[in-house]
Design a protein around this motif. Structure first.
Motif, PDB file in Angstrom:
ATOM      1  N   GLN A   1      -5.833   6.142   5.103  1.00 20.79           N
ATOM      2  CA  GLN A   1      -6.435   5.208   5.264  1.00 20.79           C
ATOM      3  C   GLN A   1      -6.912   4.896   6.880  1.00 20.79           C
TER       4      GLN A   1
ATOM      5  N   LEU B   1      -9.728   5.363  -3.112  1.00 18.94           N
ATOM      6  CA  LEU B   1      -8.686   4.470  -2.598  1.00 18.94           C
ATOM      7  C   LEU B   1      -8.494   3.306  -4.054  1.00 18.94           C
TER       8      LEU B   1
ATOM      9  N   ASP C   1       0.978  -1.033  -0.365  1.00 12.15           N
ATOM     10  CA  ASP C   1      -0.143  -0.264  -0.283  1.00 12.15           C
ATOM     11  C   ASP C   1       0.722   1.439   0.190  1.00 12.15           C
ATOM     12  N   THR C   2       1.715   1.135   0.943  1.00  6.38           N
ATOM     13  CA  THR C   2       2.855   2.203   1.158  1.00  6.38           C
ATOM     14  C   THR C   2       3.580   2.285  -0.696  1.00  6.38           C
TER      15      THR C   2
ATOM     16  N   LEU D   1      -6.505   3.449  -6.681  1.00  7.61           N
ATOM     17  CA  LEU D   1      -5.438   3.637  -6.441  1.00  7.61           C
ATOM     18  C   LEU D   1      -5.005   2.253  -6.467  1.00  7.61           C
TER      19      LEU D   1
ATOM     20  N   VAL E   1      -5.594   1.089  -3.482  1.00  2.25           N
ATOM     21  CA  VAL E   1      -5.130   0.768  -2.267  1.00  2.25           C
ATOM     22  C   VAL E   1      -6.224   0.807  -1.083  1.00  2.25           C
TER      23      VAL E   1
ATOM     24  N   VAL F   1      -0.187   7.893   2.790  1.00  2.00           N
ATOM     25  CA  VAL F   1      -1.268   6.997   2.983  1.00  2.00           C
ATOM     26  C   VAL F   1      -2.311   7.302   3.854  1.00  2.00           C
TER      27      VAL F   1
ATOM     28  N   THR G   1      -4.864  11.073  -5.582  1.00  2.00           N
ATOM     29  CA  THR G   1      -3.936  10.497  -4.401  1.00  2.00           C
ATOM     30  C   THR G   1      -4.150  12.149  -4.146  1.00  2.00           C
TER      31      THR G   1
ATOM     32  N   PHE H   1       1.024   3.936  -3.166  1.00  2.00           N
ATOM     33  CA  PHE H   1       0.437   5.162  -2.725  1.00  2.00           C
ATOM     34  C   PHE H   1       2.145   6.727  -2.998  1.00  2.00           C
TER      35      PHE H   1
ATOM     36  N   GLN I   1      -5.928  13.083   0.259  1.00  2.00           N
ATOM     37  CA  GLN I   1      -4.604  13.788   0.918  1.00  2.00           C
ATOM     38  C   GLN I   1      -6.006  14.932   2.251  1.00  2.00           C
TER      39      GLN I   1
ATOM     40  N   THR J   1       2.047   9.483  -5.536  1.00  2.00           N
ATOM     41  CA  THR J   1       1.782  10.697  -5.262  1.00  2.00           C
ATOM     42  C   THR J   1       2.743  12.133  -6.273  1.00  2.00           C
TER      43      THR J   1
END
Length: 572
Positions: free
Chosen positions: A451, A561, A416-417, A564, A566, A447, A516, A420, A520, A424
């Motif tokens: 989340q 998400l 996931d990280t 993406l 994620v 991320v 993304t 992400f 945020q 970005t």
RNA sequence: GCGCCUGUAGCUCAGUCGGAUAGAGCAACUGCCUUCUAAGCAGUGGGCCAGGGGUUCGAAUCCCUUCAGGCGCGCCA
């Protein structure tokens, strides 16, 4: 909502057209102002007209606003509900026209989002048109590295976006299994195999030196023992090559699956050279060259066969068949891209590493030669990833075998990280990926910020159900929504309603990172709200309303998400 | 030499079709947990948008040029 503003302005301009003596209605450009206090939407159309009308922009803006005010009652009658749409239409700065919607309109749209959920967030731009996206397409001669990971993350997100935008998307991986590189792989494994069994053959000059070569060789020993000991590469090389690259390919597919990415189709380059059983039939490579020849784009010179790519803007013609009779790599690319066309795709998207950018003109030439309009072929270049550890560059040489694999990064940092972070950044800017920073900063990682917002809302709903005051599945009631009166609440609603615009922008520009950034921002306004106001309180009506707001944020976060690639965890 | 990409806060990066006072995260500093998850919030400081010219009502954004970094420029794959 954007459309309402556009229609309103266009309508006004239509009325002014004659007075101004214009032949056509000017294009209306609507944007969301930077500062929320300025309004919900703004248009710069008045400033754009100064030159043509030879009047100061503010004067033009005044005339437009007058015309708008005159036409608003019509909109009201036209089924926009029993209220005025705009709170205010004002002129500001050099000639901006700012629009503020009435709160009721936001409530109405918000309610729509809650009832229609994810389908309210998508726009049908594709109308079922077929798009083919080819990405990763790594040589099956070694494990995937971080650069492939970036291409995979971006390609996957782009496919998700296009699919949500109503396109029929196919994800494809092109396997370079025909060239010299896989042969080098076979040779390398063969040499290691012999060496491991005590036969000290020299390691090939162009061989791959990584650890993985040894482990494949070990497997050969496990499965075949010393059956091939002391046999020459000419005798058993095809076998080694074949088994080795298939093993590599299987590993690559597994890595991608663990990264959360699944392809619809894997196209082998080698197959493009296979001649069908029945006599007289030609391989796809041969017939694609024939097709170009039929159109008169092929000629012979210096004993080689050339494609007249200069006819389509390339700076030089390209060789397809070398003087020694062998095909160039370009030959199979011609066949492959013709095949994409033959399969009936409306749009073809190739995602490549930026180091291949020199190939764009020749492939554009190929597709144009076969009749595909220029704009239907799009290459997205993924810039290099500089892999760091504690700020120090990590060597990335496939030949020396010294490199960090995507697998290692996923295991160490998390899928996931990793995804992400890739999402970005714009695809065409180089990016630094510091493994330690990605890991150590995990608490501060963007991320988790997003989340966490999702998990927090899930937690609120768990709490709400426990106390019996509401649940995620609660029906939405219009009278509840109007209890949302705080500035932060209206602000969140506005932000939620902007999602379709962001999404559309991402789809049209093919830039996943826009989503993304949006996520945020949305998470930011939610976290802030959460700290300032309590969702669950003694006020039953207010609680219901606020739970609806949470539900809406949750829906949008989940949608974003998912696009993406994620995960959206319910607990963290 | 030619071509493509990039240059924005100390660091990593956003900035929509040319628009209003150029943003975020990290790092630094100051506060906030007996109440729905502090992986959070509130606040402070931080900028010659690489340099120079041009286009216009208006430029980080478009054009020219210089500088810096990356990547290409095979009858390699």
């Amino acid at each position: 909502m954007k459309q309402i503003v556009i229609d309103t302005v266009r309508n006004a301009l239509e009325n002014l057209k004659e007075k101004w003596g214009l032949a056509a209605t000017p294009d209306v450009d609507v944007e969301v102002p930077k500062n929320e206090a300025m309004g919900d939407f703004a248009t710069t159309v008045a400033m754009g007209l100064t030159k043509i009308l030879k009047k100061p922009p503010r004067k033009i803006a005044e005339e437009i606003v007058e015309a708008i005010n005159a036409s608003i009652p019509l909109l009201e009658k036209g089924g926009e509900g029993g209220f005025d749409i705009f709170e205010s239409v004002t002129i500001a700065g050099p000639g901006f026209i700012n629009f503020k919607f009435r709160r009721e309109l936001f409530y109405r749209e918000f309610e729509k989002l809650l009832t229609e959920r994810h389908s309210a967030l998508r726009t049908d731009l594709g109308k079922g048109r077929r798009v083919q996206v080819e990405f990763v397409s790594a040589n099956p001669t070694g494990p995937l590295h971080i650069g492939h990971g970036r291409g995979a993350a971006v390609g996957n997100a782009l496919c998700n976006i296009l699919k949500a935008a109503g396109f029929d998307v196919e994800r494809e991986f092109y396997i370079n299994d025909a060239g010299l590189q896989v042969k080098h792989l076979g040779r390398s494994v063969y040499a290691r195999y012999q060496q491991l069994l005590g036969n000290n053959v020299p390691f090939p000059e162009d061989g791959y030196k990584g650890e993985y070569i040894k482990s494949i060789s070990d497997e050969f020993i496990k499965r075949a023992g010393d059956k091939y000991l002391n046999k020459t590469f000419e005798e058993c090389g095809a076998f080694f090559t074949n088994v080795a690259y298939k093993k590599m390919l299987a590993d690559i597919a597994q890595d991608l699956r663990d990264f959360g990415i699944v392809f619809d189709r894997w196209q082998s380059e080698k197959e493009l050279y296979v001649k069908p059983e029945d006599k007289g039939r030609k391989s796809e490579v041969e017939s694609s060259i024939d097709a170009l020849a039929d159109r008169g784009y092929i000629y012979e010179k210096d004993g080689a066969v050339w494609f007249k790519s200069t006819l389509f803007g390339d700076d030089k013609d390209r060789v397809i068949v070398k003087r020694d009779g062998e095909y160039t790599y370009f030959a199979s690319d011609i066949a492959y891209h013709k095949d994409k066309l033959d399969r009936g795709f409306d749009t073809i998207i190739d995602i490549w590493g930026a180091d291949h950018h020199g190939y764009i003109p020749r492939l554009k030439s190929v597709l144009e030669a076969f009749g595909l309009p220029r704009e239907k072929f799009r290459v997205i270049l993924i810039q290099m990833v500089a892999l760091l550890r504690h700020g120090e560059p990590v060597q990335m040489s496939k030949r020396s075998g010294e490199f960090v694999t995507l697998r290692e990064v996923i295991d160490e940092v998390g899928a996931d990280t990793t995804k992400f972070i890739f999402l970005t950044r714009r695809a065409d800017s180089q990016l630094e990926f510091d493994i330690e920073v990605a890991k150590e900063q995990s608490a501060e990682n963007p991320v988790f910020y997003v989340q966490y917002a999702f998990a927090r809302i899930s937690s609120i709903f768990r709490q709400a159900e426990e106390r019996g005051v509401g649940s995620q599945k609660s029906e939405v009631r219009s009278q509840d929504i109007s209890a949302l009166k705080e500035d932060e609440e209206i602000s969140i609603i506005k932000r939620l309603l902007q999602y379709p615009m962001v999404f559309e922008g991402a789809a049209l520009s093919m830039e996943p990172h826009r989503i993304t950034y949006y996520l945020q921002e949305l998470s930011g306004v939610f976290h802030s709200y959460y700290n300032k106001h309590r969702v669950i309180s003694d006020d039953a009506e207010l609680t219901k309303a606020r739970l609806s707001l949470c539900r809406a944020v949750q829906i949008v976060l989940e949608e974003g998400l998912k696009i993406l690639g994620v995960s959206a965890p319910e607990r963290m």
